[in-house]
Design an enzyme around this catalytic site. Structure first.
Site, PDB file in Angstrom:
ATOM      1  N   HIS A  63       0.846  -1.204   0.000  1.00  0.00           N
ATOM      2  CA  HIS A  63       0.000   0.000   0.000  1.00  0.00           C
ATOM      3  C   HIS A  63       0.876   1.247   0.000  1.00  0.00           C
ATOM      4  O   HIS A  63       1.736   1.412   0.858  1.00  0.00           O
ATOM      5  CB  HIS A  63      -0.916   0.008   1.227  1.00  0.00           C
ATOM      6  N   TYR A  92      -9.426   5.994   6.970  1.00  0.00           N
ATOM      7  CA  TYR A  92      -9.614   6.359   8.379  1.00  0.00           C
ATOM      8  C   TYR A  92     -10.625   7.508   8.395  1.00  0.00           C
ATOM      9  O   TYR A  92     -10.321   8.596   7.884  1.00  0.00           O
ATOM     10  CB  TYR A  92      -8.299   6.833   9.000  1.00  0.00           C
ATOM     11  N   PRO A 134      -5.122   0.823  18.604  1.00  0.00           N
ATOM     12  CA  PRO A 134      -4.773   0.310  17.280  1.00  0.00           C
ATOM     13  C   PRO A 134      -4.821   1.334  16.143  1.00  0.00           C
ATOM     14  O   PRO A 134      -4.404   1.012  15.026  1.00  0.00           O
ATOM     15  CB  PRO A 134      -5.809  -0.801  17.051  1.00  0.00           C
ATOM     16  N   LYS A 189       0.330   0.171  15.045  1.00  0.00           N
ATOM     17  CA  LYS A 189       1.714   0.056  15.514  1.00  0.00           C
ATOM     18  C   LYS A 189       2.009  -1.180  16.373  1.00  0.00           C
ATOM     19  O   LYS A 189       3.178  -1.548  16.552  1.00  0.00           O
ATOM     20  CB  LYS A 189       2.096   1.302  16.351  1.00  0.00           C
ATOM     21  N   TYR A 235       3.570   6.854  10.206  1.00  0.00           N
ATOM     22  CA  TYR A 235       2.782   5.678   9.814  1.00  0.00           C
ATOM     23  C   TYR A 235       3.686   4.591   9.231  1.00  0.00           C
ATOM     24  O   TYR A 235       3.562   3.420   9.577  1.00  0.00           O
ATOM     25  CB  TYR A 235       1.696   6.072   8.810  1.00  0.00           C
TER      26      TYR A 235
HETATM   27  P1  FAD Z   1       0.387 -11.458  21.750  1.00  0.00           P
HETATM   28  O1  FAD Z   1       0.098 -11.489  20.315  1.00  0.00           O
HETATM   29  O2  FAD Z   1      -0.590 -11.008  22.723  1.00  0.00           O
HETATM   30  O3  FAD Z   1       1.033 -12.834  22.147  1.00  0.00           O
HETATM   31  C1  FAD Z   1       1.245 -13.209  23.499  1.00  0.00           C
HETATM   32  C2  FAD Z   1       1.201 -14.716  23.582  1.00  0.00           C
HETATM   33  O4  FAD Z   1       1.535 -15.127  24.887  1.00  0.00           O
HETATM   34  C3  FAD Z   1      -0.202 -15.261  23.295  1.00  0.00           C
HETATM   35  O5  FAD Z   1      -0.133 -16.285  22.344  1.00  0.00           O
HETATM   36  C4  FAD Z   1      -0.669 -15.788  24.642  1.00  0.00           C
HETATM   37  O6  FAD Z   1      -1.546 -16.871  24.539  1.00  0.00           O
HETATM   38  C5  FAD Z   1       0.664 -16.167  25.282  1.00  0.00           C
HETATM   39  N1  FAD Z   1       0.640 -16.199  26.744  1.00  0.00           N
HETATM   40  C6  FAD Z   1       0.058 -15.304  27.584  1.00  0.00           C
HETATM   41  N2  FAD Z   1       0.235 -15.694  28.860  1.00  0.00           N
HETATM   42  C7  FAD Z   1       0.937 -16.853  28.821  1.00  0.00           C
HETATM   43  C8  FAD Z   1       1.406 -17.756  29.821  1.00  0.00           C
HETATM   44  N3  FAD Z   1       1.176 -17.529  31.117  1.00  0.00           N
HETATM   45  N4  FAD Z   1       2.081 -18.865  29.430  1.00  0.00           N
HETATM   46  C9  FAD Z   1       2.333 -19.107  28.106  1.00  0.00           C
HETATM   47  N5  FAD Z   1       1.893 -18.289  27.126  1.00  0.00           N
HETATM   48  C10 FAD Z   1       1.213 -17.180  27.484  1.00  0.00           C
HETATM   49  N6  FAD Z   1      -2.802  -4.025  16.592  1.00  0.00           N
HETATM   50  C11 FAD Z   1      -2.985  -3.371  15.457  1.00  0.00           C
HETATM   51  O7  FAD Z   1      -2.045  -2.729  14.987  1.00  0.00           O
HETATM   52  N7  FAD Z   1      -4.223  -3.428  14.824  1.00  0.00           N
HETATM   53  C12 FAD Z   1      -5.273  -4.155  15.322  1.00  0.00           C
HETATM   54  O8  FAD Z   1      -6.338  -4.193  14.734  1.00  0.00           O
HETATM   55  C13 FAD Z   1      -5.093  -4.833  16.519  1.00  0.00           C
HETATM   56  N8  FAD Z   1      -6.103  -5.562  17.062  1.00  0.00           N
HETATM   57  C14 FAD Z   1      -5.889  -6.185  18.254  1.00  0.00           C
HETATM   58  C15 FAD Z   1      -6.925  -6.902  18.862  1.00  0.00           C
HETATM   59  C16 FAD Z   1      -6.745  -7.497  20.117  1.00  0.00           C
HETATM   60  C17 FAD Z   1      -7.898  -8.262  20.776  1.00  0.00           C
HETATM   61  C18 FAD Z   1      -5.491  -7.382  20.779  1.00  0.00           C
HETATM   62  C19 FAD Z   1      -5.271  -8.014  22.155  1.00  0.00           C
HETATM   63  C20 FAD Z   1      -4.452  -6.700  20.145  1.00  0.00           C
HETATM   64  C21 FAD Z   1      -4.639  -6.092  18.899  1.00  0.00           C
HETATM   65  N9  FAD Z   1      -3.609  -5.386  18.273  1.00  0.00           N
HETATM   66  C22 FAD Z   1      -3.813  -4.744  17.122  1.00  0.00           C
HETATM   67  C23 FAD Z   1      -2.270  -5.343  18.794  1.00  0.00           C
HETATM   68  C24 FAD Z   1      -1.364  -6.410  18.186  1.00  0.00           C
HETATM   69  O9  FAD Z   1      -2.118  -7.500  17.765  1.00  0.00           O
HETATM   70  C25 FAD Z   1      -0.357  -6.780  19.236  1.00  0.00           C
HETATM   71  O10 FAD Z   1       0.445  -5.640  19.452  1.00  0.00           O
HETATM   72  C26 FAD Z   1       0.507  -7.998  18.910  1.00  0.00           C
HETATM   73  O11 FAD Z   1      -0.265  -9.165  18.969  1.00  0.00           O
HETATM   74  C27 FAD Z   1       1.662  -8.104  19.906  1.00  0.00           C
HETATM   75  O12 FAD Z   1       2.301  -9.339  19.782  1.00  0.00           O
HETATM   76  P2  FAD Z   1       2.905 -10.066  21.035  1.00  0.00           P
HETATM   77  O13 FAD Z   1       3.553 -11.308  20.517  1.00  0.00           O
HETATM   78  O14 FAD Z   1       3.699  -9.112  21.835  1.00  0.00           O
HETATM   79  O15 FAD Z   1       1.674 -10.430  21.975  1.00  0.00           O
HETATM   80  C1  DHB Z   2      -5.948  -2.648  10.697  1.00  0.00           C
HETATM   81  C2  DHB Z   2      -5.893  -2.387  12.024  1.00  0.00           C
HETATM   82  C3  DHB Z   2      -5.465  -1.154  12.435  1.00  0.00           C
HETATM   83  O1  DHB Z   2      -5.387  -0.881  13.727  1.00  0.00           O
HETATM   84  C4  DHB Z   2      -5.107  -0.170  11.542  1.00  0.00           C
HETATM   85  O2  DHB Z   2      -4.726   1.045  11.979  1.00  0.00           O
HETATM   86  C5  DHB Z   2      -5.163  -0.442  10.206  1.00  0.00           C
HETATM   87  C6  DHB Z   2      -5.581  -1.699   9.783  1.00  0.00           C
HETATM   88  C7  DHB Z   2      -6.408  -3.971  10.249  1.00  0.00           C
HETATM   89  O3  DHB Z   2      -6.747  -4.793  11.111  1.00  0.00           O
HETATM   90  O4  DHB Z   2      -6.451  -4.214   9.047  1.00  0.00           O
END
Ligand code: FAD
Ligand code: DHB
Length: 397
Positions: free
Chosen positions: A79, A208, A300, A304, A392
């Site tokens: 994009h 957006y 979100p 980021k 961004y």
């Molecule tokens: P996570 O993806 O949260 O991974 C953590 C892992 O640790 C999970 O698999 C969990 O099961 C595991 N875990 C937790 N506790 C334990 C334990 N005690 N023992 C073993 N394993 C454990 N960001 C965006 O930019 N756009 C979005 O639309 C967006 N939507 C989101 C929706 C939701 C519901 C959430 C929670 C976050 C969203 N985010 C979004 C943020 C983005 O997805 C996260 O920043 C990203 O997943 C971070 O990755 P991570 O590996 O740090 O954590």
């Molecule tokens: C999506 C999520 C976001 O938070 C964003 O800023 C742009 C796209 C997505 O899930 O596609």
């Protein structure tokens, strides 16, 4: 079949197999550093959890360099801009033109996670699903230990270092005394209602939208699947909304003068997500490190969260490689400061995007006029647009 149970000792114990934990493991193995990943949930759950969708250039570069770019290059959508919508018109932000050639990719977090898991398993790397970690002890000793359960048995994994990639509700952070950590937090008075729909995206680029009825975002997962979000009050029950109500509300918020129309299709998934900003610092204490959502959360709106998680573990993997190759601990010592600079930039940008585009239920007419003035400024000034675009697309790693 080879036993999945790892030995009781490793160099780097990783808690959590989200994007942060999986990528860290991949990068460490490529540097010859021994590691084990323990994940509480099962593989299907981890692979299907709907979350982020936008990858920065630096994230794509890291995934390609570690061998996880093949499907991304085939199926990811490059994009070159996003559109902002307000007052029934749209303004395009041209990323390459404003940032010296940078762009972003739309490729879902679910797919990044699937690709990384497949690489891990093909590599016979130690990765245990359904292995919840109950506690991490001894973070201030030479032998931090992860206590987990697997197949109904209590087990221990002794490590040189432990990395908490276990998200916002993880347990690794509890290995660090409260007095050693500082958390800065902001909770927003609204949530996102996200849907997946089997319909071609109605726009080639993300939209957006600021509207008097609240924020809306048009995104996508492929040429045939749309991802859309609506600002809703905290506590909204997603099941209480009919499909028609969701589409009507999206229609109202994306409305522009002219012929553009939002295409509707079957809604296949729905969920409500509260918005929060949070940073825990420092991101290291003793031999325990925090990475990704375990250390920081962004709302979100700036896309980021996933990109920050990738940045953290890239910095950390380089630091471990230096330590195990040359005995040089300087990378580990600088880890927290190096990450926090990027984290706070992303926090500021995510806060800016969130508060500029959402309607706070307590906001006055004056506050709304300030938002609209800010959006007009972005449309009128190349400098203001470049500021948004640079944030961004993100910085190089
Ligand atoms: P996570 O993806 O949260 O991974 C953590 C892992 O640790 C999970 O698999 C969990 O099961 C595991 N875990 C937790 N506790 C334990 C334990 N005690 N023992 C073993 N394993 C454990 N960001 C965006 O930019 N756009 C979005 O639309 C967006 N939507 C989101 C929706 C939701 C519901 C959430 C929670 C976050 C969203 N985010 C979004 C943020 C983005 O997805 C996260 O920043 C990203 O997943 C971070 O990755 P991570 O590996 O740090 O954590
Ligand atoms: C999506 C999520 C976001 O938070 C964003 O800023 C742009 C796209 C997505 O899930 O596609």
């Amino acid at each position: 079949m080879k036993s999945l149970i790892p030995s009781a000792r490793t160099a780097v114990g990783i808690v959590g197999a989200g994007p942060a934990g999986l990528l860290l493991s991949r990068l460490l193995r490529q540097s010859g550093v021994d590691c084990v990943v323990l994940e509480a949930r099962d593989r299907a759950y981890v692979e299907q959890r709907q979350r982020a969708g936008v990858l920065e250039q630096s994230t794509v570069d890291v995934l390609r360099a570690c061998g996880a770019g093949e499907r991304l290059d085939r199926e990811g959508l490059a994009h070159d801009g996003v559109e902002l919508s307000w007052n029934r018109h749209r303004h395009r932000i041209d990323f390459p033109g404003l940032t010296g050639g940078k762009r972003v990719w739309v490729y879902a977090q679910t797919e990044v996670v699937k690709d990384l898991i497949e690489l891990q398993l093909a590599d016979a790397a130690p990765l245990l699903f359904e292995a919840p970690v109950g506690a991490v002890t001894g973070a201030d000793t030479e032998r931090p230990t992860i206590h987990y359960t697997y197949a109904g048995e209590q087990r221990e994994l002794e490590c040189d270092y432990v990395v908490g990639c276990d998200g916002y509700h993880g347990v690794t952070r509890q290995a660090i005394p409260d007095s050693e950590l500082h958390t800065s937090e902001r909770v927003y008075p609204y949530s996102w209602f996200g849907i997946l729909a089997d319909v071609a995206p109605s726009n080639d680029e993300l939209v957006y939208a600021h509207s008097p009825r609240g924020f809306a975002l048009l995104s996508m997962r492929s040429h045939t699947v749309s991802r859309l979000y609506l600002q809703v009050p905290n506590g909204t029950d997603p099941e209480a909304w009919s499909d028609e109500r969701i589409w009507d509300e999206l229609d109202a918020r994306f409305a522009v003068d002219g012929a553009w129309k939002l295409a509707r299709g079957p809604i296949t998934q729905r969920a409500v997500l509260p918005l929060r900003s949070s940073v825990t610092e420092p991101m290291r204490w003793g031999r325990a490190f925090l990475a990704g959502d375990a250390a920081h959360i962004v709302p979100p709106t700036g896309a980021k969260g996933l990109n920050l998680a990738v940045a953290d573990v890239t910095v950390l993997a380089r630091a471990f490689a230096k330590l195990y190759a040359d005995g040089d601990a300087s990378g580990l010592d600088g880890y927290s400061d190096a990450c926090l600079r990027r984290v706070w930039r992303a926090e500021q940008f995510s806060y800016f995007m969130t508060t500029t585009l959402h309607v706070d239920p307590a906001q006055s007419g004056f506050d709304t006029r300030l938002q609209l003035s800010q959006l007009d400024r972005i449309a009128a000034s190349g400098h203001a647009a470049a500021e948004l675009a640079e944030n961004y697309v993100g910085d190089a790693l």
